[in-house]
Design a protein around this motif. Structure first.
Motif, PDB file in Angstrom:
ATOM      1  N   MET A  87       0.828  -1.202   0.000  1.00 53.70           N
ATOM      2  CA  MET A  87       0.000   0.000   0.000  1.00 53.70           C
ATOM      3  C   MET A  87       0.864   1.254   0.000  1.00 53.70           C
ATOM      4  SD  MET A  87      -3.223  -0.261  -0.268  1.00 53.70           S
ATOM      5  CE  MET A  87      -4.523  -1.492  -0.231  1.00 53.70           C
ATOM      6  N   ALA A  88       2.137   1.080  -0.246  1.00 54.12           N
ATOM      7  CA  ALA A  88       3.016   2.241  -0.352  1.00 54.12           C
ATOM      8  C   ALA A  88       2.745   2.961  -1.667  1.00 54.12           C
ATOM      9  CB  ALA A  88       4.471   1.804  -0.276  1.00 54.12           C
ATOM     10  N   ALA A  89       3.352   4.083  -1.829  1.00 52.60           N
ATOM     11  CA  ALA A  89       3.189   4.860  -3.058  1.00 52.60           C
ATOM     12  C   ALA A  89       4.503   5.566  -3.333  1.00 52.60           C
ATOM     13  CB  ALA A  89       2.035   5.850  -2.898  1.00 52.60           C
ATOM     14  N   GLY A  90       4.422   6.608  -4.149  1.00 54.42           N
ATOM     15  CA  GLY A  90       5.619   7.373  -4.433  1.00 54.42           C
ATOM     16  C   GLY A  90       6.235   6.983  -5.753  1.00 54.42           C
ATOM     17  N   ALA A  91       7.282   7.710  -6.106  1.00 52.34           N
ATOM     18  CA  ALA A  91       7.960   7.495  -7.378  1.00 52.34           C
ATOM     19  C   ALA A  91       8.503   6.078  -7.467  1.00 52.34           C
ATOM     20  CB  ALA A  91       9.091   8.503  -7.537  1.00 52.34           C
ATOM     21  N   GLY A  92       8.243   5.432  -8.586  1.00 54.07           N
ATOM     22  CA  GLY A  92       8.773   4.097  -8.814  1.00 54.07           C
ATOM     23  C   GLY A  92       7.965   2.978  -8.214  1.00 54.07           C
ATOM     24  N   PHE A  93       6.831   3.294  -7.611  1.00 57.92           N
ATOM     25  CA  PHE A  93       6.038   2.263  -6.946  1.00 57.92           C
ATOM     26  C   PHE A  93       5.610   1.169  -7.920  1.00 57.92           C
ATOM     27  CE2 PHE A  93       1.513   1.048  -6.484  1.00 57.92           C
ATOM     28  CZ  PHE A  93       1.645   0.143  -5.449  1.00 57.92           C
ATOM     29  N   GLU A  94       5.019   1.549  -9.045  1.00 60.59           N
ATOM     30  CA  GLU A  94       4.524   0.568 -10.003  1.00 60.59           C
ATOM     31  C   GLU A  94       5.668  -0.246 -10.600  1.00 60.59           C
ATOM     32  OE1 GLU A  94       0.968   1.898 -12.525  1.00 60.59           O
ATOM     33  OE2 GLU A  94       1.882   3.803 -11.914  1.00 60.59           O
ATOM     34  N   GLU A 128      -9.292   4.785 -16.993  1.00 60.63           N
ATOM     35  CA  GLU A 128      -8.030   5.124 -16.343  1.00 60.63           C
ATOM     36  C   GLU A 128      -8.116   4.726 -14.874  1.00 60.63           C
ATOM     37  OE1 GLU A 128      -5.053   8.926 -15.488  1.00 60.63           O
ATOM     38  OE2 GLU A 128      -6.808   9.157 -16.802  1.00 60.63           O
ATOM     39  N   LEU A 129      -7.365   3.720 -14.500  1.00 61.65           N
ATOM     40  CA  LEU A 129      -7.415   3.185 -13.147  1.00 61.65           C
ATOM     41  C   LEU A 129      -6.537   3.992 -12.205  1.00 61.65           C
ATOM     42  CD1 LEU A 129      -7.110  -0.626 -14.012  1.00 61.65           C
ATOM     43  CD2 LEU A 129      -9.200   0.626 -13.450  1.00 61.65           C
ATOM     44  N   SER A 130      -6.788   3.835 -10.920  1.00 60.37           N
ATOM     45  CA  SER A 130      -5.917   4.441  -9.919  1.00 60.37           C
ATOM     46  C   SER A 130      -4.547   3.766  -9.976  1.00 60.37           C
ATOM     47  CB  SER A 130      -6.515   4.277  -8.522  1.00 60.37           C
ATOM     48  OG  SER A 130      -6.473   2.909  -8.129  1.00 60.37           O
ATOM     49  N   THR A 131      -3.565   4.395  -9.368  1.00 61.73           N
ATOM     50  CA  THR A 131      -2.199   3.857  -9.390  1.00 61.73           C
ATOM     51  C   THR A 131      -2.159   2.431  -8.866  1.00 61.73           C
ATOM     52  OG1 THR A 131      -1.294   6.070  -9.071  1.00 61.73           O
ATOM     53  CG2 THR A 131       0.151   4.217  -8.565  1.00 61.73           C
ATOM     54  N   HIS A 132      -2.822   2.185  -7.761  1.00 62.78           N
ATOM     55  CA  HIS A 132      -2.747   0.870  -7.141  1.00 62.78           C
ATOM     56  C   HIS A 132      -3.511  -0.178  -7.932  1.00 62.78           C
ATOM     57  CE1 HIS A 132      -0.575   1.589  -3.321  1.00 62.78           C
ATOM     58  NE2 HIS A 132      -0.891   2.826  -3.605  1.00 62.78           N
ATOM     59  N   MET A 133      -4.677   0.168  -8.453  1.00 63.10           N
ATOM     60  CA  MET A 133      -5.407  -0.794  -9.266  1.00 63.10           C
ATOM     61  C   MET A 133      -4.662  -1.071 -10.566  1.00 63.10           C
ATOM     62  SD  MET A 133      -7.901  -1.899  -7.576  1.00 63.10           S
ATOM     63  CE  MET A 133      -8.661  -2.822  -8.895  1.00 63.10           C
ATOM     64  N   GLU A 137      -3.262  -4.758 -11.786  1.00 63.26           N
ATOM     65  CA  GLU A 137      -3.546  -5.290 -13.121  1.00 63.26           C
ATOM     66  C   GLU A 137      -2.242  -5.653 -13.835  1.00 63.26           C
ATOM     67  OE1 GLU A 137      -6.228  -3.975 -16.979  1.00 63.26           O
ATOM     68  OE2 GLU A 137      -4.868  -2.494 -16.078  1.00 63.26           O
ATOM     69  N   ALA A 138      -1.244  -4.782 -13.711  1.00 64.72           N
ATOM     70  CA  ALA A 138       0.039  -5.024 -14.383  1.00 64.72           C
ATOM     71  C   ALA A 138       0.750  -6.247 -13.810  1.00 64.72           C
ATOM     72  CB  ALA A 138       0.928  -3.786 -14.256  1.00 64.72           C
ATOM     73  N   VAL A 139       0.674  -6.440 -12.497  1.00 67.23           N
ATOM     74  CA  VAL A 139       1.297  -7.616 -11.885  1.00 67.23           C
ATOM     75  C   VAL A 139       0.617  -8.892 -12.385  1.00 67.23           C
ATOM     76  CG1 VAL A 139       1.575  -8.865  -9.710  1.00 67.23           C
ATOM     77  CG2 VAL A 139       2.167  -6.442  -9.840  1.00 67.23           C
ATOM     78  N   GLY A 140      -0.704  -8.865 -12.467  1.00 70.83           N
ATOM     79  CA  GLY A 140      -1.416 -10.019 -13.012  1.00 70.83           C
ATOM     80  C   GLY A 140      -0.972 -10.333 -14.428  1.00 70.83           C
ATOM     81  N   LYS A 141      -0.754  -9.296 -15.234  1.00 71.12           N
ATOM     82  CA  LYS A 141      -0.312  -9.498 -16.615  1.00 71.12           C
ATOM     83  C   LYS A 141       1.090 -10.093 -16.669  1.00 71.12           C
ATOM     84  CE  LYS A 141      -0.319  -7.202 -21.114  1.00 71.12           C
ATOM     85  NZ  LYS A 141       0.938  -7.795 -21.582  1.00 71.12           N
ATOM     86  N   PRO A 271      -5.325   4.822  -1.377  1.00 71.91           N
ATOM     87  CA  PRO A 271      -5.532   3.841  -2.446  1.00 71.91           C
ATOM     88  C   PRO A 271      -6.859   3.113  -2.347  1.00 71.91           C
ATOM     89  CG  PRO A 271      -3.815   3.119  -0.930  1.00 71.91           C
ATOM     90  CD  PRO A 271      -4.108   4.541  -0.608  1.00 71.91           C
ATOM     91  N   LEU A 272      -7.356   2.875  -1.113  1.00 75.26           N
ATOM     92  CA  LEU A 272      -8.665   2.232  -0.981  1.00 75.26           C
ATOM     93  C   LEU A 272      -9.759   3.090  -1.587  1.00 75.26           C
ATOM     94  CD1 LEU A 272      -8.606   0.676   2.605  1.00 75.26           C
ATOM     95  CD2 LEU A 272      -8.765  -0.547   0.445  1.00 75.26           C
ATOM     96  N   VAL A 273      -9.734   4.375  -1.273  1.00 72.98           N
ATOM     97  CA  VAL A 273     -10.744   5.288  -1.798  1.00 72.98           C
ATOM     98  C   VAL A 273     -10.609   5.439  -3.310  1.00 72.98           C
ATOM     99  CG1 VAL A 273     -11.454   7.713  -1.826  1.00 72.98           C
ATOM    100  CG2 VAL A 273     -11.127   6.537   0.352  1.00 72.98           C
ATOM    101  N   GLN A 274      -9.379   5.552  -3.778  1.00 75.67           N
ATOM    102  CA  GLN A 274      -9.167   5.704  -5.225  1.00 75.67           C
ATOM    103  C   GLN A 274      -9.655   4.486  -6.008  1.00 75.67           C
ATOM    104  OE1 GLN A 274      -4.985   6.564  -5.441  1.00 75.67           O
ATOM    105  NE2 GLN A 274      -5.218   8.679  -4.750  1.00 75.67           N
TER     106      GLN A 274
END
Length: 502
Positions: A87-94, A128-133, A137-141, A271-274
Motif C-alpha cells: 500500500m506504499a506509493a511514491g515514485a517508482g512504486f509501479e 483510467e485506473l488508480s495507481t494501485h489498481m 492489473e500489471a502484476v497479473g499481466k 488507495p482504498l478510496v481511489q
C-alpha cells in the motif's frame, strides 16, 4: 464447502508469499486442511511465531527481491501463491511492484513450478485506473505472460472480520448518522466474502492444467457503495444511514476523511478510496466452469457482514489488515549503549497479587480495555496522531485477551511477547523518533513486581523537544498506569476468590 469436481485430489507442495498479511494468514491453515504441504516465505519469521499453524509449515526467511533465494525456496514446489501488494506509493512504486513480480515469475519458471496463483483486483476495462489498481492489473499481466501457467483471481471489496474494506464500512456507518460522500458512492460494487476468496484460492491449487487466465470472482450481488454502508447499518441494528452524495469526486479529500473517521491510516485510505472511483462488477462468471460454488452457494453481502460481526463479537478474528505492518529494527537489548541518544521513563510497583493475574491485565491492555490511566489524554493523543496521518487509537486489537508478535494494539505493534513475563510494544504513532513501551511482571515475595519502561530514541532537535513536551503528561499517565494495572489484577483475583466461595 464443495470440493471442485474437476480437480486432482493429490496434495501439492505450495509456497505462500504474504503469509503475514490478511489473506495469506488465513489461507495457510486452509491449505493445510486441504492436505497440501506448505512453505511460507517471510521477511521476519518473528511475525508468525505466535500463529497456531507455525509448526506445521516450512519457513523461508527471505524477500521477493532476492531471486536466488526465491529459486531455492521454490525447489520442489508445485504452486506459488503470490499474495503481496504494497500500500506504499511514491515514485517508482509501479515499477517496483512489476519488478518483484517478474523476479517471482522467473524464479518459478527456473524451479519448474507448475502454477502461480495471484489475487488481483476487480476493475472495469477501458478506463483510467488508480495507481494501485493499475499496478495490480500489471502484476497479473506479468504472471499471465510468464512461462508458468497462472490463475489470476480478480476480487472486489473483501468482506470479513478484520479486513480493511470491512473496517472502513463499519466505522463510517457506526460513526456518521448522516454520511456526506463524493459522487462515487453511487458506483456499483460487487463484494465477496473472505471465506469465498479462500475457497477459490485453495481450489486453484488443484485445478487440472494447462490453464492460464484471469477470472472475475464476486458474490453475484451488486450494490452501490452507499447501499453497502446502509446494509451494514441494518445488519448491525443501527438506524437507517442516509448518504448524501455530493457532485464532487474529491478522492484525496475523501481519503483524508476516511483516515480521520476510521482506523485506516492515510497512506492506506488513499488507495482504498481511489479504487472506488469506478464500478467494480464481474464481467464474466467463467470460474463456475472450473470451480463449482461452495455448498449453499456464494455468500451474500449481508450474510458476510453478519459473519464478520459475529467473529468480532466472539473474539475469533484470525487476521486483520493492520497486522501486516512493515518490519522495523527492534529495541536494542541495552538502549543506553546502542549508540543513540535515549530517554527512558521507568516505573515499578509492588503488589500483593500473584504475577499471573497481573499478566492477564498486561496482555489485555489497549483496545476496548483501555490503558488504565487518563483515558481523555490517550484519546487526545490518538486524535492528534490521526490528524497527522498516523495510526491513532482506532485500530484496536485483534483479540480482547491474547496477543501475538506482530499484532497491533492501537498505535502500537507487539514487537516481543514472553507470555507470562514481558510485553514489548513498538510505537507506530507519528513522532520525531522511535519509541517502545515495555510492560513486565515477576514474582516478588508473596506478590509481584510490575515494571513499566518507556524508551524513546529522539530524531534530531525536534525529537528532544518532543520528549520535553510530553514529560508532564508522562508524569501523570505512567504512575497511574502502574497503580491501576496492579489494582485491576487484584480485582481479577478477588473476583475469582468470590466465585470459588460456596
Amino acid at each position: 464447502m464443495t470440493d471442485p469436481s474437476n480437480t486432482a485430489r493429490a496434495s501439492r507442495t505450495v509456497l505462500v508469499t504474504g503469509a503475514t498479511g490478511y489473506i495469506g494468514g488465513r489461507l495457510v491453515p486452509k491449505l493445510l486442511e486441504a492436505g497440501h504441504t506448505v512453505k511460507v516465505l517471510v521477511r521476519s519469521p518473528d511475525k508468525i511465531a505466535g500463529v497456531p499453524w507455525r509448526d506445521r509449515v516450512d519457513v523461508v526467511e527471505s524477500s521477493l527481491d532476492d531471486g536466488d533465494a526465491l529459486r531455492q525456496a521454490l525447489a520442489g514446489v508445485d504452486v506459488l501463491y503470490y499474495l503481496v501488494h504494497s500500500m506504499a506509493a511514491g515514485a517508482g512504486f509501479e515499477a517496483k511492484e512489476q519488478a518483484m513480480a517478474r523476479t517471482a515469475a522467473d524464479a518459478a519458471a527456473a524451479a519448474g513450478v507448475g502454477r502461480i496463483v495471484y489475487l488481483g483486483g476487480l476493475h472495469p476495462a477501458g478506463v483510467e485506473l488508480s495507481t494501485h489498481m493499475r499496478s495490480r492489473e500489471a502484476v497479473g499481466k506479468v504472471f499471465l505472460d510468464s512461462p508458468v501457467d497462472a490463475i489470476v483471481l480478480q476480487a472486489g471489496v473483501v468482506i470479513g472480520s478484520g479486513s480493511a474494506s470491512f473496517e472502513m464500512i463499519r466505522h463510517l456507518a457506526e460513526t456518521l448518522p448522516l454520511m456526506p460522500a463524493p459522487s462515487w458512492v453511487r458506483n456499483r460494487i460487487e463484494a465477496i466474502a473472505v471465506r469465498d476468496v479462500l475457497y477459490y484460492l485453495v481450489a486453484a491449487a488443484s485445478l487440472a492444467g494447462p490453464l492460464n487466465r484471469a477470472f472475475d470472482v464476486g458474490c453475484r450481488q451488486v450494490l452501490t457503495y452507499a447501499g453497502m454502508m446502509q446494509e451494514y447499518a441494518a445488519e448491525a441494528g443501527l438506524p437507517y444511514r442516509p448518504v448524501l452524495a455530493l457532485p464532487i469526486p474529491a478522492p484525496k479529500l475523501a481519503g483524508m476523511w476516511v483516515a480521520l473517521t476510521t482506523p485506516i491510516p492515510l497512506p492506506m485510505a488513499m488507495p482504498l478510496v481511489q479504487s472506488l472511483q469506478h464500478d467494480a462488477v464481474s464481467d464474466e462468471h467463467d470460474i463456475d466452469q472450473y470451480i463449482p460454488q461452495p455448498d449453499g452457494g456464494l455468500t451474500g453481502y449481508r450474510t458476510a457482514v453478519a459473519l464478520a460481526l459475529g467473529k468480532e463479537r466472539d473474539g475469533q478474528v484470525e487476521t486483520t489488515w493492520a497486522n501486516a505492518g512493515a518490519a522495523s529494527d527492534p529495541l536494542p537489548s541495552d538502549p543506553e549503549w546502542a549508540g543513540h541518544k535515549v530517554y527512558i521513563d521507568e516505573r515499578t510497583f509492588h503488589g500483593d497479587v500473584e504475577p499471573a493475574k497481573v499478566w492477564t491485565v498486561i496482555e489485555g491492555i489497549g483496545g476496548r480495555n483501555g490503558w488504565y490511566s487518563l483515558p481523555l489524554a490517550w484519546q487526545v493523543r490518538g486524535w492528534l496522531d490521526k490528524l497527522t496521518g498516523g495510526a491513532g487509537l482506532l485500530r484496536g486489537r485483534r483479540h480482547p485477551h491474547t496477543l501475538a508478535a506482530g499484532e497491533v494494539v492501537d498505535w502500537w505493534r507487539v514487537e516481543r511477547i514472553d507470555r507470562g513475563r514481558l510485553l514489548r510494544l513498538r510505537a507506530e504513532m507519528r513522532a520525531p523518533g522511535r519509541a517502545w513501551l515495555e510492560l513486565s511482571v515477576e514474582p516478588d515475595g508473596n506478590g509481584s513486581r510490575y515494571r513499566q519502561r518507556a524508551v524513546f530514541f529522539p530524531k534530531g532537535l525536534s525529537g528532544r523537544l518532543y520528549w520535553l513536551a510530553v514529560l508532564p503528561f508522562h508524569s501523570l499517565i505512567f504512575p497511574a498506569m502502574a497503580r491501576n494495572i496492579t489494582s485491576a489484577a487484584r480485582e481479577i483475583a478477588d473476583a475469582e476468590r468470590t466465585a470459588r466461595t460456596p
